[in-house]
Write a protein that holds these residues in place. Sequence first.
Motif, mmCIF file in Angstrom:
data_model
loop_
_atom_site.group_PDB
_atom_site.id
_atom_site.type_symbol
_atom_site.label_atom_id
_atom_site.label_comp_id
_atom_site.label_asym_id
_atom_site.label_seq_id
_atom_site.Cartn_x
_atom_site.Cartn_y
_atom_site.Cartn_z
ATOM 1 N N ILE A 1 11.834 -24.720 23.398
ATOM 2 C CA ILE A 1 13.282 -24.529 23.568
ATOM 3 C C ILE A 1 13.912 -25.912 23.692
ATOM 4 C CG2 ILE A 1 15.077 -23.564 25.045
ATOM 5 C CD1 ILE A 1 13.019 -21.476 25.962
ATOM 6 N N TYR A 2 14.936 -26.170 22.894
ATOM 7 C CA TYR A 2 15.601 -27.474 22.875
ATOM 8 C C TYR A 2 16.965 -27.349 23.547
ATOM 9 C CZ TYR A 2 12.105 -28.254 19.237
ATOM 10 O OH TYR A 2 10.936 -28.349 18.534
ATOM 11 N N GLN A 3 17.283 -28.336 24.370
ATOM 12 C CA GLN A 3 18.604 -28.356 24.988
ATOM 13 C C GLN A 3 19.096 -29.794 25.093
ATOM 14 O OE1 GLN A 3 17.943 -26.947 29.199
ATOM 15 N NE2 GLN A 3 18.842 -28.926 29.662
ATOM 16 N N SER A 4 20.409 -29.946 25.078
ATOM 17 C CA SER A 4 21.021 -31.269 25.171
ATOM 18 C C SER A 4 20.856 -31.834 26.575
ATOM 19 C CB SER A 4 22.507 -31.184 24.818
ATOM 20 O OG SER A 4 23.178 -32.373 25.173
ATOM 21 N N ALA A 5 20.780 -33.155 26.649
ATOM 22 C CA ALA A 5 20.721 -33.806 27.962
ATOM 23 C C ALA A 5 22.015 -33.606 28.732
ATOM 24 C CB ALA A 5 20.453 -35.302 27.782
ATOM 25 N N ALA A 6 23.085 -33.207 28.022
ATOM 26 C CA ALA A 6 24.375 -32.995 28.685
ATOM 27 C C ALA A 6 24.550 -31.568 29.180
ATOM 28 C CB ALA A 6 25.521 -33.347 27.722
ATOM 29 N N CYS A 7 23.532 -30.700 28.985
ATOM 30 C CA CYS A 7 23.632 -29.325 29.486
ATOM 31 C C CYS A 7 23.673 -29.324 31.012
ATOM 32 C CB CYS A 7 22.452 -28.502 28.993
ATOM 33 S SG CYS A 7 22.608 -27.942 27.279
ATOM 34 N N ARG A 8 24.092 -28.224 31.574
ATOM 35 C CA ARG A 8 24.183 -28.143 33.036
ATOM 36 C C ARG A 8 22.807 -28.305 33.674
ATOM 37 N NH1 ARG A 8 25.552 -21.721 33.885
ATOM 38 N NH2 ARG A 8 24.876 -21.013 31.837
ATOM 39 N N PRO A 9 22.731 -28.979 34.786
ATOM 40 C CA PRO A 9 21.444 -29.258 35.425
ATOM 41 C C PRO A 9 20.702 -27.975 35.802
ATOM 42 C CG PRO A 9 23.202 -30.617 36.366
ATOM 43 C CD PRO A 9 23.857 -29.605 35.485
ATOM 44 N N GLY A 10 19.405 -27.984 35.581
ATOM 45 C CA GLY A 10 18.560 -26.874 35.991
ATOM 46 C C GLY A 10 18.513 -25.704 35.037
ATOM 47 N N LEU A 11 19.277 -25.760 33.940
ATOM 48 C CA LEU A 11 19.318 -24.620 33.028
ATOM 49 C C LEU A 11 17.967 -24.389 32.363
ATOM 50 C CD1 LEU A 11 20.911 -22.409 31.581
ATOM 51 C CD2 LEU A 11 21.579 -24.119 29.867
ATOM 52 N N GLY A 12 17.378 -25.437 31.825
ATOM 53 C CA GLY A 12 16.086 -25.296 31.156
ATOM 54 C C GLY A 12 14.991 -24.837 32.091
ATOM 55 N N GLN A 13 14.988 -25.386 33.309
ATOM 56 C CA GLN A 13 13.975 -24.977 34.290
ATOM 57 C C GLN A 13 14.125 -23.501 34.645
ATOM 58 O OE1 GLN A 13 15.755 -27.655 34.279
ATOM 59 N NE2 GLN A 13 14.474 -29.442 34.678
ATOM 60 N N HIS A 14 15.376 -23.042 34.727
ATOM 61 C CA HIS A 14 15.612 -21.626 35.013
ATOM 62 C C HIS A 14 15.073 -20.746 33.889
ATOM 63 C CE1 HIS A 14 17.696 -18.045 36.509
ATOM 64 N NE2 HIS A 14 18.127 -17.844 35.271
ATOM 65 N N LEU A 15 15.287 -21.161 32.650
ATOM 66 C CA LEU A 15 14.785 -20.388 31.514
ATOM 67 C C LEU A 15 13.262 -20.275 31.561
ATOM 68 C CD1 LEU A 15 16.955 -21.729 28.543
ATOM 69 C CD2 LEU A 15 17.123 -19.513 29.681
ATOM 70 N N CYS A 16 12.604 -21.398 31.758
ATOM 71 C CA CYS A 16 11.138 -21.377 31.807
ATOM 72 C C CYS A 16 10.635 -20.495 32.938
ATOM 73 C CB CYS A 16 10.599 -22.800 31.956
ATOM 74 S SG CYS A 16 10.852 -23.833 30.486
ATOM 75 N N SER A 17 11.309 -20.552 34.066
ATOM 76 C CA SER A 17 10.905 -19.737 35.207
ATOM 77 C C SER A 17 11.053 -18.251 34.904
ATOM 78 C CB SER A 17 11.736 -20.117 36.435
ATOM 79 O OG SER A 17 11.503 -19.242 37.509
ATOM 80 N N GLN A 18 12.168 -17.866 34.290
ATOM 81 C CA GLN A 18 12.419 -16.457 34.002
ATOM 82 C C GLN A 18 11.534 -15.926 32.885
ATOM 83 O OE1 GLN A 18 14.645 -14.383 35.770
ATOM 84 N NE2 GLN A 18 14.518 -16.168 37.109
ATOM 85 N N LEU A 19 11.194 -16.803 31.943
ATOM 86 C CA LEU A 19 10.397 -16.375 30.789
ATOM 87 C C LEU A 19 8.902 -16.520 31.025
ATOM 88 C CD1 LEU A 19 12.568 -18.048 28.016
ATOM 89 C CD2 LEU A 19 12.473 -15.602 28.562
ATOM 90 N N GLY A 20 8.518 -17.167 32.126
ATOM 91 C CA GLY A 20 7.111 -17.389 32.389
ATOM 92 C C GLY A 20 6.505 -18.449 31.497
ATOM 93 N N LEU A 21 7.323 -19.389 31.031
ATOM 94 C CA LEU A 21 6.852 -20.454 30.150
ATOM 95 C C LEU A 21 6.620 -21.726 30.953
ATOM 96 C CD1 LEU A 21 9.276 -20.017 27.095
ATOM 97 C CD2 LEU A 21 6.902 -19.231 27.283
ATOM 98 N N PRO A 22 5.681 -22.562 30.534
ATOM 99 C CA PRO A 22 5.499 -23.854 31.212
ATOM 100 C C PRO A 22 6.655 -24.787 30.883
ATOM 101 C CG PRO A 22 4.096 -23.731 29.266
ATOM 102 C CD PRO A 22 4.712 -22.369 29.427
ATOM 103 N N LEU A 23 6.885 -25.768 31.742
ATOM 104 C CA LEU A 23 7.969 -26.722 31.504
ATOM 105 C C LEU A 23 7.738 -27.540 30.244
ATOM 106 C CD1 LEU A 23 8.743 -28.037 35.113
ATOM 107 C CD2 LEU A 23 10.057 -26.416 33.721
ATOM 108 N N SER A 24 6.490 -27.574 29.749
ATOM 109 C CA SER A 24 6.225 -28.270 28.491
ATOM 110 C C SER A 24 6.882 -27.573 27.305
ATOM 111 C CB SER A 24 4.713 -28.374 28.258
ATOM 112 O OG SER A 24 4.109 -27.090 28.240
ATOM 113 N N SER A 25 7.348 -26.331 27.509
ATOM 114 C CA SER A 25 8.063 -25.619 26.442
ATOM 115 C C SER A 25 9.509 -26.076 26.317
ATOM 116 C CB SER A 25 8.027 -24.109 26.702
ATOM 117 O OG SER A 25 6.712 -23.611 26.656
#
Length: 633
Positions: free
Chosen positions: A170-194
């Motif tokens: 999953i790709y996201q901009s560095a300007a996205c809101r903080p914690g968004l990517g981490q929340h996605l990985c947590s909800q989807l059960g994906l490692p942060l390397s995704s």
Amino acid sequence: MMDPTLAEMGNHLSDAMKILESGKFQRILAIKHLKAFLILFLFLYFSDSGQDVVSILQLVQNLMHGDDDQQGHRRMQYVGEQGHMALLGHSLAAYISVLERERLRKLTTRILSDTTLWLCRLFRYENGSAYYHEDDREGLVKMCRLAINTHYEDYATEGFTLLSSKHPVIYQSAACRPGLGQHLCSQLGLPLSSLCIVPCNTMFGSLHQMDVALLDKLIRDDRESGKLPLLLIANAGTPGAGHTDKLSRLKELCVQYNMWLHVEGVNLATLVLGQVSSTVTAATKCDSITLTPGPWLGLPAVPAVTLYRHEDPALSLAAGLTSSQPVEKLRALPLWLSLQYLGHDGILQRIKHASQLVEDELNSPVVVFRFSQDNSARKFPFLGCMCLGEQLAQQVPLSGVDVVELEDEGTCVRFSPLMTAAALGTQENDVAALVEKLGEMIPVLSCTLRFRQDFKDEVLQQASLSYIEDQSWPGLGGVRYEARTTDLDEDKRQYRVERINSDLLKKLMELDTDLYFSDGPEFCEEKNCIFIGMATEDLDVAELVETIVSIGRDIEESGKLFENMTEVVRRGIQEAEQQLQKANEEKLMEEGVLRQIPLVGSVLNWFSPVQASVKGRTFNLAEGIDVLKFEMH
């Protein structure tokens, strides 16, 4: 004819909102202890009997405003008629949920289809479906699930074992809101390397836009390493600065690499306007967009909406985007009512009004600025912007300005009327007041930051003062008057410091000066301090510090004199008590034990009286302050 139950429900809600907004009970229950007693009373008698509506609203109103006496009045969000409609929707949803099942199914289907159709037309999103959710991140989570189910055909049966063979990214901009990517990985059960963070431009274009060329390279590298580029999160209005990514170019990349493109951001609100920037219009061609009509239209407690396009209903069901439960479809009811109440013209007027509060609304209806310091104030960049933002927010509350932290620019002040104007009722005169107040504050803030170091240097030269460092304080700084004695234990010394600084603050606040004196920020770790507010050009810093020292010294000396008097009196009383005890012992020796027995002593004293001598004792209070004489018999 309207259902009587619905009419009564609407009346109850209207009456409740009027009571809570008017502060009626706050005025009636003005005495703090009476309010606390009422809350305790209602709590204690909860299990015995029910309470009437008025009593319950009294409790709610007290819980809402219970600390106003100490913290000052805090403005609540303005809730207009359209807001009442949204709140009514929640009550109606509870009532509708008990209808007969078939009638409930028909009604919820109508509500959902109407709301989805209106939103797709309003925001130019053709042939779209809608998912309504309370957490504005939940729609993106569902889009990720949909993309996973689309790319991994057997995911519904095989689960995460499929992901190990081809790692999703999953790709996201560095300007996205903080914690968004981490929340996605947590909800989807994906490692942060995704999660892959794509940097913003460094040489060409906006510093807050995603670097498209670098994204292309990252995707190619991931594909070559056996990974699966799954989804890209882009911005139509970054959370901090309101910049829009190059959505058309990003869409081309996603089509090229068979990726899902999701867009979010405040600038999506401008899609309802007649004239829209082409960069924002490109969002209508993306796979999904998340809308937040609540803040855009000033609607409390309405859900966020994610519009998306997908042709396979089975995959949408597997991703959790559709439900067979009619009650879940009632999430759209508050929005359904509010959109009907506002109508197309009302919605357009609110978005247009908020956008026009910014001059260059076509490019971005967000203004971000920071305090530009001269050389003498450059040591406090964070403090300057924090002071500016907090003071503007307090003095022009209807402007809705806040303080944001940007990666490259640091701490800035943001004016984003699309997110605040509808709720606060911001008007053009509020913006004018903001600009006027800004012009007044900058010279004062410049002087304050310039004098801040001078103030620190002057304080450090005084042996009786300690300088208190607090970067969040919008003023000259803080000091503490320290007790100069060394003959006291720590507890007594702390008590003396507390008393001296408390009295010193009161004395300073009585001075005829424009300076503001306070006991410091609410969450300041330092105790027993005095903080000085903003300064003007005519301030003499050395004279201010000398005044603090002089007043503090007077308070300390008078306190020592009082303590000496207290000690002298205490020792005198102790000596008097000792003399009284000694005199009683001598009396016993002279008169004998028999004379101390009540009946026998009276007979002996009648036959043989004792000549009692009068003895005295004096002690001096601080050499002439007072002379006390204790006479003992």
